[in-house]
Design a protein around this motif. Structure first.
Motif, PDB file in Angstrom:
ATOM      1  N   MET A   1      28.312  54.124 -43.800  1.00 54.41           N
ATOM      2  CA  MET A   1      27.545  53.042 -44.494  1.00 54.41           C
ATOM      3  C   MET A   1      28.105  52.172 -45.426  1.00 54.41           C
ATOM      4  N   GLU A   2      29.709  51.675 -45.280  1.00 50.68           N
ATOM      5  CA  GLU A   2      30.090  50.414 -45.539  1.00 50.68           C
ATOM      6  C   GLU A   2      30.315  49.644 -44.507  1.00 50.68           C
ATOM      7  N   ARG A   3      30.316  49.896 -43.413  1.00 50.81           N
ATOM      8  CA  ARG A   3      30.342  48.857 -42.386  1.00 50.81           C
ATOM      9  C   ARG A   3      28.442  48.545 -42.378  1.00 50.81           C
ATOM     10  N   ARG A   4      27.459  49.473 -42.384  1.00 51.24           N
ATOM     11  CA  ARG A   4      26.178  49.132 -42.699  1.00 51.24           C
ATOM     12  C   ARG A   4      25.779  48.534 -43.726  1.00 51.24           C
TER      13      ARG A   4
ATOM     14  N   LEU B   1      24.656  44.283 -43.482  1.00 49.43           N
ATOM     15  CA  LEU B   1      23.229  43.625 -44.055  1.00 49.43           C
ATOM     16  C   LEU B   1      23.593  42.044 -45.035  1.00 49.43           C
ATOM     17  N   GLU B   2      24.315  42.712 -46.047  1.00 51.97           N
ATOM     18  CA  GLU B   2      25.706  41.440 -46.973  1.00 51.97           C
ATOM     19  C   GLU B   2      25.102  39.850 -45.692  1.00 51.97           C
TER      20      GLU B   2
ATOM     21  N   GLU C   1      23.790  39.481 -43.002  1.00 59.85           N
ATOM     22  CA  GLU C   1      22.488  39.179 -42.285  1.00 59.85           C
ATOM     23  C   GLU C   1      21.896  38.320 -43.512  1.00 59.85           C
ATOM     24  N   ASN C   2      22.132  38.901 -45.132  1.00 60.40           N
ATOM     25  CA  ASN C   2      20.949  38.543 -46.233  1.00 60.40           C
ATOM     26  C   ASN C   2      22.066  37.393 -46.476  1.00 60.40           C
ATOM     27  N   ALA C   3      23.301  37.260 -46.513  1.00 60.14           N
ATOM     28  CA  ALA C   3      23.914  35.518 -46.173  1.00 60.14           C
ATOM     29  C   ALA C   3      23.003  34.441 -45.220  1.00 60.14           C
ATOM     30  N   PHE C   4      22.911  34.350 -44.357  1.00 61.55           N
ATOM     31  CA  PHE C   4      22.624  33.490 -43.076  1.00 61.55           C
ATOM     32  C   PHE C   4      21.066  33.773 -43.262  1.00 61.55           C
ATOM     33  N   LEU C   5      20.277  34.514 -43.733  1.00 58.53           N
ATOM     34  CA  LEU C   5      18.743  34.718 -44.481  1.00 58.53           C
ATOM     35  C   LEU C   5      19.239  33.322 -44.980  1.00 58.53           C
TER      36      LEU C   5
END
Length: 119
Positions: free
Chosen positions: A68-71, A75-76, A78-82
């Motif tokens: 879960m920590e890896r996921r 996601l963080e 990906e969010n920063a990139f977006l």
């Protein structure tokens, strides 16, 4: 927990019941141990093998938390990139303000149908 020859016979009894397919009654007669004691030993070994012990549950929980920590980290990222992409989406070029999402559609001249050839 147990020491010496008794521990060795405990392992032998449990292996005989689980691996050699002896019944608990047959093992009780062969090893001269009560049926209920053998049943307890076999049950404990089955739980240990299946991963239903507290240590196995803790290890499974730790593995789940790591996943879960890896996921979350993924996601963080990906969010920063977006967020960066959204910031770059609206660009000012000189005096003209253009939205990048509209570039391909508005930069290409419209396609007009060709007139039909005369008969």
């Amino acid at each position: 927990m147990f020491e010496g020859a008794f521990c060795a016979s405990l392992d032998e009894v449990v292996k005989a019941v689980l691996d050699k397919q002896l019944t608990i009654g047959q093992a009780a007669k062969d090893f001269e141990v009560s049926r209920e004691t053998i049943r307890n030993w076999v049950g404990k070994e089955k739980r240990r093998r299946s991963g239903n012990t507290e240590q196995a549950r803790d290890a499974a929980e730790r593995a789940r938390v790591r996943e879960m920590e890896r996921r979350i980290a993924e996601l963080e990222q990906e969010n920063a990139f977006l967020k960066k992409c959204a910031a770059v989406r609206h660009v000012r070029v000189g005096w003209l303000s253009v939205r990048r999402s509209s570039w391909p559609a508005r930069m290409v001249p419209p396609v007009r149908p060709r007139p039909a050839p005369p008969p």
